[in-house]
Design a protein around this motif. Structure first.
Motif, PDB file in Angstrom:
ATOM      1  N   PRO A  93       1.000  -1.316  -0.036  1.00  0.00           N
ATOM      2  CA  PRO A  93      -0.026  -0.065  -0.186  1.00  0.00           C
ATOM      3  C   PRO A  93       0.856   1.264  -0.165  1.00  0.00           C
ATOM      4  N   PHE A  94       0.630   2.170  -0.891  1.00  0.00           N
ATOM      5  CA  PHE A  94       1.132   3.261  -1.051  1.00  0.00           C
ATOM      6  C   PHE A  94       1.360   4.529   0.264  1.00  0.00           C
ATOM      7  N   GLU A  95       0.401   4.162   1.295  1.00  0.00           N
ATOM      8  CA  GLU A  95       0.440   5.090   2.744  1.00  0.00           C
ATOM      9  C   GLU A  95       1.639   4.404   3.624  1.00  0.00           C
ATOM     10  N   LEU A  96       1.801   3.066   3.614  1.00  0.00           N
ATOM     11  CA  LEU A  96       2.815   2.609   4.277  1.00  0.00           C
ATOM     12  C   LEU A  96       3.889   3.039   3.945  1.00  0.00           C
ATOM     13  N   ILE A  97       4.364   2.797   2.530  1.00  0.00           N
ATOM     14  CA  ILE A  97       5.570   3.303   2.248  1.00  0.00           C
ATOM     15  C   ILE A  97       6.025   4.913   2.351  1.00  0.00           C
ATOM     16  N   ARG A  98       4.786   5.567   2.259  1.00  0.00           N
ATOM     17  CA  ARG A  98       4.790   7.106   2.317  1.00  0.00           C
ATOM     18  C   ARG A  98       5.248   7.449   3.897  1.00  0.00           C
ATOM     19  N   ARG A  99       4.746   6.652   4.671  1.00  0.00           N
ATOM     20  CA  ARG A  99       5.086   6.807   6.085  1.00  0.00           C
ATOM     21  C   ARG A  99       6.573   6.597   6.455  1.00  0.00           C
ATOM     22  N   PHE A 100       7.124   5.635   5.827  1.00  0.00           N
ATOM     23  CA  PHE A 100       8.464   5.200   5.868  1.00  0.00           C
ATOM     24  C   PHE A 100       9.191   6.361   5.284  1.00  0.00           C
ATOM     25  N   VAL A 101       8.964   6.827   4.013  1.00  0.00           N
ATOM     26  CA  VAL A 101       9.731   7.773   3.676  1.00  0.00           C
ATOM     27  C   VAL A 101       9.773   9.051   4.382  1.00  0.00           C
ATOM     28  N   ALA A 102       8.440   9.313   5.030  1.00  0.00           N
ATOM     29  CA  ALA A 102       8.522  10.648   5.790  1.00  0.00           C
ATOM     30  C   ALA A 102       9.245  10.644   6.941  1.00  0.00           C
ATOM     31  N   VAL A 103       9.319   9.491   7.463  1.00  0.00           N
ATOM     32  CA  VAL A 103      10.176   9.475   8.810  1.00  0.00           C
ATOM     33  C   VAL A 103      11.712   9.166   8.522  1.00  0.00           C
ATOM     34  N   GLY A 104      11.942   8.709   7.446  1.00  0.00           N
ATOM     35  CA  GLY A 104      13.526   8.282   6.860  1.00  0.00           C
ATOM     36  C   GLY A 104      14.275   9.127   6.187  1.00  0.00           C
ATOM     37  N   THR A 105      13.718  10.064   5.582  1.00  0.00           N
ATOM     38  CA  THR A 105      14.276  10.841   4.665  1.00  0.00           C
ATOM     39  C   THR A 105      14.556  12.417   5.050  1.00  0.00           C
ATOM     40  N   GLU A 106      15.263  13.115   4.177  1.00  0.00           N
ATOM     41  CA  GLU A 106      15.153  14.550   4.462  1.00  0.00           C
ATOM     42  C   GLU A 106      14.660  14.954   2.850  1.00  0.00           C
ATOM     43  N   THR A 107      14.352  16.138   2.778  1.00  0.00           N
ATOM     44  CA  THR A 107      13.564  16.691   1.569  1.00  0.00           C
ATOM     45  C   THR A 107      14.294  16.739   0.264  1.00  0.00           C
ATOM     46  N   ASP A 108      15.646  16.424   0.261  1.00  0.00           N
ATOM     47  CA  ASP A 108      16.365  16.445  -0.621  1.00  0.00           C
ATOM     48  C   ASP A 108      16.993  14.993  -0.835  1.00  0.00           C
ATOM     49  N   SER A 109      16.578  14.070  -0.069  1.00  0.00           N
ATOM     50  CA  SER A 109      17.192  12.442  -0.225  1.00  0.00           C
ATOM     51  C   SER A 109      16.982  11.778  -1.564  1.00  0.00           C
ATOM     52  N   ILE A 110      17.873  10.932  -1.412  1.00  0.00           N
ATOM     53  CA  ILE A 110      17.930   9.754  -2.673  1.00  0.00           C
ATOM     54  C   ILE A 110      17.415   8.774  -1.993  1.00  0.00           C
ATOM     55  N   THR A 168       7.062   2.551  -4.035  1.00  0.00           N
ATOM     56  CA  THR A 168       7.968   3.269  -3.536  1.00  0.00           C
ATOM     57  C   THR A 168       8.094   4.575  -4.205  1.00  0.00           C
ATOM     58  N   ALA A 169       8.251   4.500  -5.291  1.00  0.00           N
ATOM     59  CA  ALA A 169       8.230   5.720  -6.300  1.00  0.00           C
ATOM     60  C   ALA A 169       6.996   6.884  -5.968  1.00  0.00           C
ATOM     61  N   HIS A 170       6.020   5.889  -6.356  1.00  0.00           N
ATOM     62  CA  HIS A 170       4.680   6.779  -6.003  1.00  0.00           C
ATOM     63  C   HIS A 170       4.519   7.359  -4.635  1.00  0.00           C
ATOM     64  N   ALA A 171       5.140   6.792  -3.455  1.00  0.00           N
ATOM     65  CA  ALA A 171       5.253   7.335  -2.158  1.00  0.00           C
ATOM     66  C   ALA A 171       6.076   8.470  -2.187  1.00  0.00           C
ATOM     67  N   VAL A 172       7.176   8.443  -2.723  1.00  0.00           N
ATOM     68  CA  VAL A 172       8.179   9.552  -2.799  1.00  0.00           C
ATOM     69  C   VAL A 172       7.769  10.648  -3.472  1.00  0.00           C
ATOM     70  N   MET A 173       6.959  10.636  -4.650  1.00  0.00           N
ATOM     71  CA  MET A 173       6.288  11.819  -5.387  1.00  0.00           C
ATOM     72  C   MET A 173       5.295  12.265  -4.733  1.00  0.00           C
ATOM     73  N   ALA A 174       4.423  11.465  -3.985  1.00  0.00           N
ATOM     74  CA  ALA A 174       3.371  12.164  -2.997  1.00  0.00           C
ATOM     75  C   ALA A 174       3.945  12.985  -1.790  1.00  0.00           C
ATOM     76  N   GLN A 175       4.948  12.229  -1.086  1.00  0.00           N
ATOM     77  CA  GLN A 175       5.723  13.060   0.061  1.00  0.00           C
ATOM     78  C   GLN A 175       6.075  14.363  -0.619  1.00  0.00           C
ATOM     79  N   ASN A 176       6.804  14.219  -1.870  1.00  0.00           N
ATOM     80  CA  ASN A 176       7.413  15.604  -2.377  1.00  0.00           C
ATOM     81  C   ASN A 176       6.212  16.657  -2.482  1.00  0.00           C
ATOM     82  N   ALA A 177       5.048  16.142  -2.862  1.00  0.00           N
ATOM     83  CA  ALA A 177       3.962  17.038  -3.135  1.00  0.00           C
ATOM     84  C   ALA A 177       3.621  17.574  -1.715  1.00  0.00           C
ATOM     85  N   LEU A 178       3.683  16.702  -0.881  1.00  0.00           N
ATOM     86  CA  LEU A 178       3.033  17.281   0.578  1.00  0.00           C
ATOM     87  C   LEU A 178       4.136  18.290   1.076  1.00  0.00           C
TER      88      LEU A 178
END
Length: 652
Positions: A407-424, A435-445
């Protein structure tokens, strides 16, 4: 002019064994005799740190030694650019790579080792049905091309059935080298999340403890993936797991999930904040285990900055107080800082400040501005169920083309807590591209500029296989080859479009560059003993004739450790196309012919352009070796360039 061959290190992925030996030689030169390691001397130098017991604690299996060696073997492949499959090729900094992820991870080492902040993988679970990646490494690129049906030889896809006596062994041999290479990509404060189920969770913990270190285990998530439960007879199973490891927990911090209504005690020019001690609370980290994190701050007791905090520095000043991390009152262990000296220097009197406790003791504290809560190890809400993931993909595609996507939301949470705004962010088992979907969505947030790098095997889909028919038919509908990587790319296109529609003010990167794994563009010497004359004639052209200039350029980027999204400028000089990479750090001319009378205007034109580009470091100039009319033309061109300061001239 030095000629680069398939055997030169400049045209290979890193030789990790050679790098390890070189580092060992720097640390213990006396342990080397005639270029070889003398283990008896090395053991003496290491003293009690050497474990010589016959029986040791750990996880062992048949093939482990070979799996370790496989991770250290350089790749002979390259990544070929595919602009036609990409979105926003010229501007995007995201990557989607088709290929065997073991080879791709090797190829990414030079350009991205130590630069990745976050890795997530949802690899094949060891259920007895899932595809297991190829394990014939005698010629892995050839094996990969045959396996994926790109050259004749048939599809040699195998499964790892429970009837196999090597059921766990095969899976571990697949995972071990990939995790070892993945760790190299992580930056010092990087993290990796790994989804897993009961079949291998216990073994995966042991493998990760070995590769990442037991001290770097952060936690194990329990995820309510099947709320309605799946009946296995004795038990109805509802959950899977995700392991979380840091590369170095001592310098790793994770963010908090957004939570409305949080109260703050202080405020500065940036905004509200609370404070948190800078020392590391984990007793495993102390001056002996982390000497680089044990150093003094200096605090000026007569100089307060906003909010009554004190000015601090890293140099001793007259009248300033020396402040070390605290000694634990409970266990009397000297603590160390959570930040290295370099990181602290960047945030002095900004995000870290001096503070006086109620007991009149001076401390160094970090400002925390999180408006949220620490992520919970138990993830149980309906947003993160497999059913939700299936519905999300079906909404995008109109059909159930992927079985049980995350699910997209699970990975988005992981991305939110594990990255900076400019992370790879890296996912080398990309599958449905969640994972890519979650990254794009978090960037939009949060208006972030995170980049994603995906790797997916173009595993063939068989329309005769009931489990694969829907996906295979969908590829036919798209007019694309029947393989999983095509569906990965289609998810990226559709997810990017959906995010753009839902966030019309977001101007971030929703594109991706596609690359495909293939054999090197540089022809290796493979003599045919029966037709030696013909072999010699074919070897005059050092580069494969079916490859484009773009293919060769990106192999140069890859093998020289340059980002695959680095801009490439072009200029015509003396009728030849010259490519400038990295603002003149690399100048490449792949013209098929350079006559004697073209040498001087070409060389002088390149010198003038190099002056305009004015790169910060040393530049390398590369030509096609077979282009020169004769050795005189090659020698003259090299001499002119070197006379004007371009000393490093090579040919392919």
């Amino acid at each position: 002019m030095q000629k680069l061959t398939a055997e030169d290190m400049d045209t290979k992925s890193p030789d990790l064994v050679a790098e390890n030996v070189e580092q060992l030689n720097v640390l213990f030169p006396e342990a080397f005799t005639e270029g070889k390691v003398d283990f008896e001397v090395l053991k003496q130098l290491l003293g009690g740190a050497v474990d010589e017991r016959e029986e040791k604690y750990g996880l062992n299996w048949h093939g482990k030694r070979r799996a370790r060696q496989i991770a250290l073997t350089p790749s002979t492949g390259t990544l070929r650019p595919c602009p036609e499959d990409s979105v926003d090729w010229e501007t995007t900094r995201n990557l989607m790579i088709e290929g065997d992820n073991l080879e791709v991870l090797k190829l990414l080492q030079k350009s991205y080792a130590g630069k990745v902040k976050f890795i997530y993988i949802d690899q094949p679970y060891n259920t007895g049905k899932d595809f297991v990646y190829p394990d014939d490494y005698r010629d892995n690129i050839k094996n990969y091309l045959e396996l994926t049906g790109q050259v004749e030889g048939g599809q040699k896809i195998s499964t790892n059935t429970e009837a196999s006596g090597r059921f766990h062994t095969n899976w571990l041999n697949m995972m071990y080298p990939r995790l070892k290479l993945a760790r190299n990509l992580l930056c010092e404060d990087g993290v990796i999340f790994i989804s897993i189920d009961d079949n291998e969770a216990h073994n995966l913990r042991k493998v990760c403890d070995e590769l990442f270190g037991e001290d770097n285990f952060i936690g194990q998530f329990v995820i309510n993936s099947s709320p309605s439960a799946i009946d296995y007879g004795h038990i109805a199973k509802m959950h899977d797991y995700a392991l979380l490891y840091a590369k170095d927990l001592a310098v790793t911090t994770t963010k908090q999930l957004t939570e409305d209504g949080k109260e703050f005690k202080y405020v500065d020019g940036i905004g509200p904040f609370n404070i948190y001690p800078l020392y590391n609370g984990n007793v495993a980290f102390n001056p002996r285990t982390r000497p680089n994190l044990y150093y003094p701050f200096y605090l000026n007791p007569d100089s307060k900055i906003e909010n009554d905090f004190y000015e601090i520095g890293l140099k001793e000043e007259s009248g300033w107080v020396k402040v070390y991390p605290v000694i634990s009152r409970k266990d009397e262990i000297q603590r160390v800082w959570r930040w290295s000296k370099d990181k602290s220097r960047q945030e002095l009197n900004k995000e870290i400040v001096g503070y006086k406790t109620e007991d009149s003791e001076f401390r160094i504290v970090q400002k925390t501005r999180h408006t949220g809560k620490v992520i919970r190890s138990l993830q149980i809400d309906k947003e993160i169920s497999s059913r939700r993931g299936t519905a999300e993909v079906e909404e995008l595609f109109g059909e159930k083309v992927f079985p049980f996507p995350k699910p997209f939301e699970l990975i988005r949470r992981f991305v939110a807590v594990g990255t900076e705004t400019d992370s790879i962010v890296v996912d080398f088992f990309a599958g449905s591209a969640t994972t890519a979907h979650a990254v794009m969505a978090q960037n939009a947030l949060d208006q972030g500029k995170r980049r994603y790098f995906l790797v997916q095997l173009p595993e063939p889909l068989d329309p005769e296989n009931t489990d694969q028919k829907v996906a295979a038919d969908y590829c036919d509908k798209l007019g694309k080859p029947r393989n999983i990587a095509e569906l990965t790319k289609e998810r990226l296109r559709r997810a990017g479009k959906k995010i753009r529609e839902e966030n019309p003010m977001f101007a971030g990167d929703l594109g991706f560059r596609v690359f495909k794994l293939d054999s090197s563009n540089i022809r290796a010497w493979e003599p045919d003993r029966e037709n030696l004359a013909q072999t010699l004639e074919a070897s005059v052209e050092h580069l494969k004739t079916d490859r484009t200039e773009a293919d060769i350029l990106f192999e140069l980027l890859l093998k020289r450790g340059i980002d695959l999204c680095t801009p490439i400028e072009q200029k015509t000089i003396a009728g030849k196309t010259i490519h400038s990479i990295g603002a003149g750090t690399l100048l490449v001319c792949l013209a098929p012919q350079i006559a004697r009378d073209e040498v001087e205007p070409l060389a002088l034109g390149m010198v003038e352009w190099h002056k305009v580009l004015a790169p910060a470091g040393e530049s390398t100039v590369i030509f096609r070796d077979s282009a020169f009319a004769d050795d005189v033309a090659k020698t003259n061109l090299t001499a002119i360039l070197q006379q004007h300061g371009l000393e490093n001239v090579r040919s392919l």
